[in-house]
Design a protein around this motif. Structure first.
Motif, PDB file in Angstrom:
ATOM      1  N   GLU A   1       6.822  -1.793   3.370  1.00  0.00           N
ATOM      2  CA  GLU A   1       6.985  -0.383   3.680  1.00  0.00           C
ATOM      3  C   GLU A   1       6.049   0.452   2.799  1.00  0.00           C
ATOM      4  O   GLU A   1       5.395   1.381   3.270  1.00  0.00           O
TER       5      GLU A   1
ATOM      6  N   VAL B   1       6.053   3.025  10.461  1.00  0.00           N
ATOM      7  CA  VAL B   1       6.648   2.744   9.155  1.00  0.00           C
ATOM      8  C   VAL B   1       8.010   3.409   9.044  1.00  0.00           C
ATOM      9  O   VAL B   1       8.984   2.820   8.565  1.00  0.00           O
TER      10      VAL B   1
ATOM     11  N   LYS C   1       9.997   0.213   9.351  1.00  0.00           N
ATOM     12  CA  LYS C   1       9.945  -0.232   7.960  1.00  0.00           C
ATOM     13  C   LYS C   1       8.762  -1.133   7.599  1.00  0.00           C
ATOM     14  O   LYS C   1       7.712  -0.638   7.272  1.00  0.00           O
ATOM     15  N   ASN C   2       8.945  -2.437   7.653  1.00  0.00           N
ATOM     16  CA  ASN C   2       7.870  -3.343   7.225  1.00  0.00           C
ATOM     17  C   ASN C   2       7.037  -3.741   8.440  1.00  0.00           C
ATOM     18  O   ASN C   2       7.429  -4.604   9.211  1.00  0.00           O
TER      19      ASN C   2
END
Lengths: 514, 1041
Positions: A177, A156, A160-161
């Motif tokens: 996220e 993460v 991020k996503n």
């Protein structure tokens, strides 16, 4: 004679049809003689232990702490620079990772999920095993939660996503996220609940503890700007009363004082465990060693590959403040090699060794986590046994101070910052810089963390979470400190989602900026 | 040595056999049963061979004859005596064979009929009168279409074929000088494509009618009835005939193994008569046919320095004229240094002869090929093949024993690159030799050149990487004609491969990055064996009633393959230390074994009416241990029919039309290419960790497997017309096929987030269609002193993916994408628009993060104002749309000449080596790179060099995509038969000069458009530096004694 032989032959032939067979129906069912079937596993206490050990195992390969993860975390900061001839490395700190070539960052991504997969196997199967020792069972589940949380934390934080696998499935869709962080927090919470404060058996040294889980829980809260909860978690760590700073700062970066009182969690590397082959990744094999390739990658020129070097900004910042005995900050010499009279590396004198080349003589090289104190001539065997300290008590103290400052207790922050400064003999901050505002204290914490943790993978995480990249003033300041920030583009504080994930996980959206 | 071994082998068998037989009680069915049971018990071993040898040798004792009628048999053509002609007294068991001088003697009474028969001649009947001497002159059997071809588990007359079987012109094929019989197929048969490499002993990829699988597209090879994976270990010189079974109808009898087509290879059999000795020897010289234009020192330094300047870096001291470390005294042309003349040596000696009861052909072959790259790399093979065959009364029997030993010194490449790729990319400022470095070879340094560059010459000379193979094959068969037309055949074969691979990497210093420390110095030894046993029982029946001709075959085919591997690894060697395992500082070892079993029922029916209508049906049921119990069975079948128009009375064809045949077929086959046990998930118990510096064992599931994995299915339809004109001097075949493959096994890529390694799962998730036309034409003119023959073939191919992956997700390869509706592995890349000429241009163009002036501008295909992976487009198929071959041969008096052209086209190639050479980094550059963009050189399509390539100028784009079309003069040979006065020793002697790969017409700038890419891979069109096929000039001599 003639007829007799005809008879024999006739006999052969007629019987052949009826009786002959080299493949019976039973032979048509073949079982792999070289590997145990999964059905025979997950039956005993030992199986459970081996299962969770394998989840730790993913920390050791190229994608994780053997090489890629430290590189990916360090190179983007203003404490490091790279002149690597390998573009995949060279471009990390320049925010220019190639979307179509997932070398290094893709390996990291892949391995985090391999670790999650292994942890999920434990979480799915161990509850079904009838282990009589409930403490053992809880501990193993706690370790698995911790490890899943740790791998997901990395995913993460850097990508991020990302997908959030919590149970074994064929495909894990991309999540936001926030969903990722929520799972990280949940996992560390569960881990903190199940894990022991310490282990009585020396052979369990290095396993996840309650302190490690709480420390990472606090860190996850901090990274999501939940300062009150972060503060609680860090305080819980401090209150465990089992951690203290080691007196010699450099003891945190060699193989002689591993798993010490300052260490909450470290990746265990060893030259003596396992085989001597480099366990880059893939399907594990017997010959795999448990060593790191960090030291050769970061190593000074002619002793390693010099893919990572400290910045002059870092060097200069160490020079800003002297110790109470008017010496340079001892962390400078623990962190880097430079042309200082008497400076030795790998048994050689710095000035003599690099004397022939002005460029090298005036350059800076990494010392942290190098096997450079004399026992080894260089790093060219690729095998470093130095544990990578992921979470140190000094970090807990400074993160706690940050939480205090962010929850409007700026004066309270001084105490914990000073604990870290005292170890290296720096003067009392309350005396030198009394009465700082919250904003001033933020910068001070930035400075303290910069000097305490260079080359430990924390600097860029700090820069990102503090929003400096979105702040034009701070970004300009970073560019003045490290030219590699010149090629920063919005969104590139995260790595691209690897193409293989994009291509094969329907609906996955690439991070902005790529 | 081999001969002695063989002799000993026979002796042992023979002795055992004799004692076994002698000890049999008279009424010994029971004993035989026991003996049989014993054989049965031992079946994976060689026992069956022994049993068969019993029968074979025992039949020697059955010869008996009385002497009444004598005579001489001669050939009507030249009056020469014919040795070994079979003479039978019709309706009796009395028979005889003519001796070496054509003399025969047989007991016969007046009124009885003698039947003389001989292969290649029309048989003749003579009624015995009162004379005691009968001389016979036999006529040659000239009907070309009466040629008998070997089909699966049987033979058939060529004219009776209803499936797509191509017979290879061996005379032409054999002019390709190669270690691999498969390579001889190149350009010889329509629809067969061959990709090869110039590496001595390297593998050859063969495709019949395109790609019908994602995993394995190589056809099945059957050598003298024995199924082998590749003809790699067998000497080409020994081959008598080759047939390619292309459609489902002809290959159906091979069921699950036949989906990619079947190549049937028949080696020479013993011919009746005197000992015939043939010796063939050749020596060839190989040179690389084409080299890359790369920069020299000055060019290299100029470009790399510009790249550093453009990146804001200092110039590497070695490239900086102002530095004391500036390199001026090294200017290595790596290709020139590495390429030398490789030598091919091939000696072949064969013995042929025998009597009807036992004829033999023995071939000894030695092949040696040293590399055209200066390294220890070479390939050496010694092979022996003995075929025995004979018949006695209702029995026919035969045996085959083959032994091959080969030694290949392998080429070495560093992880992620090819040896050729590293060679052409090596920097000219690196010396080849450097006495100051451990090992004596040059390298680069981080301080001076900054380039990571492999000294390929040093690397390959230091490393010892060899592979030894020993292969023994034994096959023995017997056939009995139980009643007229009903034959039972038993065939047992054993194929054992032993191999030993060693790789020793010594301590050395090849410069920065390529340092091997003592701890890294390693020795890997891997030894193992594969035993394959085949056991076939077949029953065939043929019946001719008036105009009806009926043939049937049924059988049980069993096979078992046991493999064993033992590996050891030693690490830690001092420089110069003995490279044996026991000298290592640490060793590790392991072993594995696998078993694959299969059981199949085969059957075939042929029916023909009046030589006008032909029908064939095949059925085969396969069971294999490769799949789980509930998926282990597969039914395969085919139907075909043909109509010989030219034999119809109601159709009146001009006289010059000799033959017209229409045929059609349909069939379903399977493909079982999957590693053993690939359906059962297992655990890996080496995933350990360490606690407190001690190993803590770890166990986990690593790979994802599909428990329901099953066979691939393959359906082919085929229609064809065959025309023969002018007494079949001109023959023409046109054919059209459609091949539908379903349930294809694909290693479907999984997203990384599944956590499985490898990040793929093998499952039945693909379907493909291949269709195409095949044309072949041959014209022979043998009517004058100047005889010549012209043949040509052309195959077209269109491949379309019908289903792929899970949920139809496309699969990406190297610069390629495979998706439904397109052909497999089409090139998928960015398109370039030009070069950013100035800041305004940059600002006005779609966003290209980190692009600068002088970088490549890519096309914003989807118009979203940003260049991303969504802007990639399809840029060409990688499977040649057509491939062809043309052969011309002629002879006049003592001279013969032949020329063979072959080619392929319609495909694109991604030239990855060119990409590397145009990347403008620290490696060496193509001379095209000298024309790089700069403010003073703006009229160019070559971007600026810049370290780190922030714009990814080197990404997959049309800059590196080229046409793969080529036409090659593959072989040209001129031979001269030396006139020899009649003598008792030398019968015939011939010398020849042969040239191969002499000339290529192509626009492809890579080293060789005929490169060997991955089989069945999604990245077929990706040339990352295969060994280019060398140009070879050979001189040879052939002598018959």
């Amino acid at each position: 004679m003639k007829h007799k032989i005809y008879n024999y032959l006739a006999g052969f032939f007629s019987l052949a049809i009826v009786t002959t067979s080299c493949v019976t129906d039973d032979d048509l069912i073949q079982v792999d003689p070289n590997n145990d079937a999964v059905d025979s596993f997950w039956k005993t206490d030992q199986d459970a232990i081996e299962g969770v050990n394998a989840a730790y195992g993913s920390l050791l390969t190229d994608g994780t702490y053997m090489r890629s993860t430290p590189l990916l975390l360090d190179l983007k900061g203003d404490d490091t620079r790279s002149n690597s001839p390998w573009d995949a490395m060279y471009n990390v700190g320049r925010f220019n990772s190639n979307v179509s070539n997932a070398a290094i960052y893709g390996w990291a991504y892949e391995t985090y999920y391999q670790g999650i997969y292994r942890a999920n196997q434990v979480l799915e199967n161990v509850p079904k095993i009838s282990i009589t020792d409930s403490a053992l069972k809880n501990r193993i589940l706690g370790e698995a939660y911790f490890l899943r949380g740790l791998y997901l934390f990395h995913a993460v934080n850097m990508f991020k996503n990302v997908p959030v696998p919590t149970q074994i499935a064929a495909i894990y869709p991309q999540k936001t996220e926030a969903e990722g962080w929520a799972q990280v927090i949940a996992d560390f919470k569960s881990a903190a609940e199940f894990l022991p404060v310490s282990y009585s058996n020396a052979n369990d040294k290095g396993r996840a503890t309650k302190g490690a889980a709480l420390g990472y829980l606090g860190k996850a809260y901090l990274f999501t700007k939940d300062f009150p909860n972060a503060k609680i978690a860090f305080k819980q760590v401090i209150d465990l009363g089992v951690y203290s700073l080691v007196s010699n700062y450099r003891d945190n970066f060699t193989d002689t004082n591993e798993n010490n009182s300052e260490s909450l969690f470290e990746v265990q590397f060893s030259r003596s465990a396992g085989g001597v082959d480099l366990g880059w990744g893939g399907a594990p094999a017997t010959g795999w060693g448990k060593t790191s390739a960090r030291a050769i990658t970061y190593g000074p020129r002619a002793f390693g590959w010099t893919d990572v070097q400290p910045t002059f900004t870092l060097f200069n910042e160490y020079k800003q403040e002297k110790t109470t005995t008017n010496q340079d900050d001892p962390r400078l010499d623990a962190t880097m090699f430079y042309n200082k009279p008497g400076m030795m590396l790998y048994g050689q004198n710095f000035a003599t060794f690099y004397g022939g080349n002005a460029g090298d003589l005036n350059d800076l090289f990494c010392r942290k986590y190098q096997n450079s104190d004399g026992a080894y001539a260089n790093e060219f065997d690729w095998r470093s046994g130095i544990n990578e300290r992921l979470l140190r008590y000094a970090d807990i103290l400074l993160m706690y101070a940050e939480c205090l400052n962010e929850t409007s207790d700026t004066p309270g922050a001084y105490t914990y910052i000073q604990m870290v400064r005292n170890r290296v003999g720096l003067p009392n901050l309350a005396t030198t810089k009394p009465g700082m505002s919250q904003a001033q204290m933020r910068d001070q914490i930035g400075h303290e963390r910069f000097l305490e943790f260079p080359l430990e993978g924390h600097r860029f995480d700090d820069i990102r979470r503090w929003g400096w990249l979105q702040d034009p003033v701070k970004l300009a300041w970073l560019k003045s400190r490290d030219v590699e920030f010149n090629s920063y583009a919005t969104g590139r504080e995260f790595f691209p989602i690897p193409q293989l994930e994009m291509d094969n996980n329907p609906g996955t959206i690439q991070n902005t900026g790529y | 040595m081999i001969l002695i071994c063989l002799y000993a082998f026979f002796l042992i068998i023979f002795t055992n056999v004799k004692s076994t037989l002698i000890n049999q009680p008279k009424n010994s069915i029971m004993t035989n049963k026991r003996l049989f049971y014993y054989c049965n018990f031992l079946l994976p071993r060689k026992a069956w061979l022994l049993t068969m040898v019993v029968m074979l040798f025992s039949s020697f004792n059955l010869i008996a004859q009385d002497k009444v009628i004598k005579g001489v048999v001669t050939s009507a053509k030249d009056g020469m005596t014919l040795p070994g002609v079979n003479v039978i007294v019709k309706g009796t068991t009395r028979s005889a064979n003519a001796d070496f001088d054509g003399n025969f003697a047989v007991q016969a009474n007046p009124g009885e009929v003698l039947i003389f028969s001989y292969i290649g001649y029309a048989s003749q009947q003579v009624t015995v009168g009162n004379q005691d001497k009968i001389n016979v002159s036999l006529k040659e059997d000239v009907n070309k279409l009466d040629e008998v071809v070997v089909i699966g588990y049987g033979t058939q007359k060529k004219s009776d074929l209803s499936g797509a079987v191509s017979v290879v012109n061996m005379e032409s094929a054999k002019k390709t000088i190669t270690y691999d019989t498969a390579k001889m197929l190149q350009g010889q048969v329509a629809g067969v494509t061959v990709q090869s490499s110039g590496e001595p002993g390297g593998f050859v990829n063969i495709k019949i009618r395109g790609l019908s699988s994602f995993s394995n597209n190589n056809p099945l090879f059957v050598i003298d009835g024995m199924i082998v994976d590749a003809p790699f270990d067998f000497a080409p010189g020994d081959v008598e005939s080759m047939q390619v079974l292309k459609d489902a109808s002809s290959a159906a009898i091979y069921g699950v193994r036949g989906a990619n087509g079947v190549v049937i290879i028949t080696t020479k059999k013993g011919k009746l008569g005197k000992l015939d000795v043939k010796y063939k020897s050749l020596v060839g010289f190989q040179n690389v046919a084409k080299t890359w234009d790369v920069t020299d020192r000055v060019g290299y330094q100029t470009i790399t320095s510009a790249a550093e300047k453009n990146a804001g870096l200092t110039i590497a001291p070695g490239n900086d004229p102002t530095s004391s470390s500036y390199i001026t005294n090294v200017n290595t042309d790596w290709q020139k240094e590495a390429y030398e003349t490789g030598i091919i040596k091939n000696h072949s000696l064969s013995f042929n002869g025998g009597a009807e009861t036992m004829a033999y052909n023995m071939n000894l072959d030695y092949f040696n090929n040293s590399s055209y790259i200066k390294s220890p790399q070479d390939y050496e093979r010694l092979s022996m093949n003995l075929n025995l065959n004979g018949k006695k009364g209702i029995f026919k029997y035969g045996a085959k024993i083959g032994y091959t030993q080969s030694d290949k010194e392998n080429f070495n490449s560093y992880v992620g690159e090819t040896a050729i790729g590293a060679l052409v990319g090596a920097v000219p400022t690196m010396p080849v030799y450097d006495a100051n470095r451990l090992g004596g070879y040059g390298g680069t340094t981080n301080l001076t050149q900054r380039a990571i560059s492999l000294n390929v010459i040093g690397f390959n000379n230091l490393i010892d990487n060899s592979g030894k193979r020993n292969r023994f094959i034994g096959d023995i068969w017997g056939e009995v004609e139980i009643v007229k037309g009903l034959k039972y055949k038993i065939d047992a074969s054993f194929d054992r491969l032993d191999y030993e691979n060693r790789r020793y990497i010594p301590q050395s210093d090849l410069g920065w990055y390529y340092i091997t420390t003592k701890d890294e110095a390693s020795l890997d030894v891997s030894t193992g064996s594969t035993d394959k046993t085949f056991f076939n029982n077949t029953l065939s029946y043929s019946l001719d009633i008036d105009k009806h001709k009926f043939d049937a075959l049924a059988g049980l085919v069993q096979e078992r393959s046991d493999s064993y591997n033992h590996w050891s690894r030693g690490v830690g060697y001092d420089y110069g230390e003995i490279s044996k395992l026991q000298y290592a500082d640490a060793t590790s070892t392991g072993e594995s074994n696998t078993t694959i079993t299969g059981k199949s029922f085969i059957s075939r029916i042929n029916y023909s009416f009046d030589d006008r209508y032909l029908l064939q049906a095949n059925f085969r049921q396969d069971k294999s241990s490769l799949f789980s119990e509930n998926n282990n069975s597969s039914n395969n079948y085919s139907f075909s029919g043909a109509w010989k128009l030219s034999n119809e009375k109601f159709i009146h064809l001009p006289k010059w039309v000799s033959n017209i045949k229409l045929r059609a077929s349909y069939g379903k086959l399977g493909n079982n290419t999957i590693p053993p046990y690939f359906f059962a998930t297992t655990i890996n118990s080496f995933a350990g960790y360490d606690f407190n510096n001690a190993l803590a064992p770890g166990t986990t599931v690593v790979a994802s497997l599909d428990p329901n994995v099953k066979w691939e299915d393959n359906e082919t339809s085929d229609v064809a017309v065959e025309i023969g004109l002018f007494e079949n001097d001109l023959q023409f075949t046109a054919e059209y096929f459609v091949k539908n493959s379903t349930n294809l096994l694909i290693g479907v890529p999984l997203p990384y987030s599944t956590g499985a390694f490898p990040a793929s799962i093998t499952t039945n998730a693909g379907a493909m269609e291949n269709k195409g036309f095949e044309f072949s034409a041959t014209y022979n003119n043998n009517h004058h002193a100047f005889k010549y023959s012209i043949s040509a073939n052309l195959g077209t191919l269109k491949n379309e993916v019908k289903q792929i992956g899970l949920n139809g997700n496309p699969i990406y390869g190297a610069a390629s994408k495979t998706e439904v509706g397109r052909s497999m592995g089409e090139i998928y890349a960015y398109e370039t628009v030009g070069i950013f000429q100035n800041a305004a241009d940059l600002a006005a163009s779609p966003t290209q993060t980190n692009a600068g002036v002088g970088d490549i501008k890519f096309r914003d295909v989807n118009g979203d104002g940003m260049i991303s992976d969504l802007d990639r487009t399809y840029q060409g198929v990688t499977i040649p749309k057509y491939s062809y071959g043309m052969n011309f041969s002629a002879n006049y008096k003592n001279w013969d000449f032949s020329m063979f052209w072959q080619g392929a086209g319609g495909n694109k190639v991604f030239n990855s080596i060119y990409r590397n050479l145009m990347s403008g980094q620290y490696g060496n550059h193509h001379t095209d790179m000298l024309n790089y963009w700069s403010t003073t050189n703006t009229n160019t399509d070559v971007p600026r060099p810049i370290i780190g390539d922030p714009n990814a100028n080197g990404r997959d784009s049309n800059r590196f995509i080229q046409k793969g079309d080529y036409l090659r003069l593959q072989t040209m040979e001129i031979g001269y038969e030396i006139p020899i006065p009649v003598n008792n020793i030398v019968q015939k002697a011939k010398v020849f000069v042969n040239g191969q790969n002499l000339w290529t017409l192509t626009k492809y700038t890579g080293a060789d458009p005929d490169f060997n890419s991955n089989d069945g891979s999604f990245s077929r069109g990706y040339d990352n530096g295969s060994f280019p096929n060398p140009r070879t000039i050979s001189l040879g001599v052939e002598v018959n004694f």
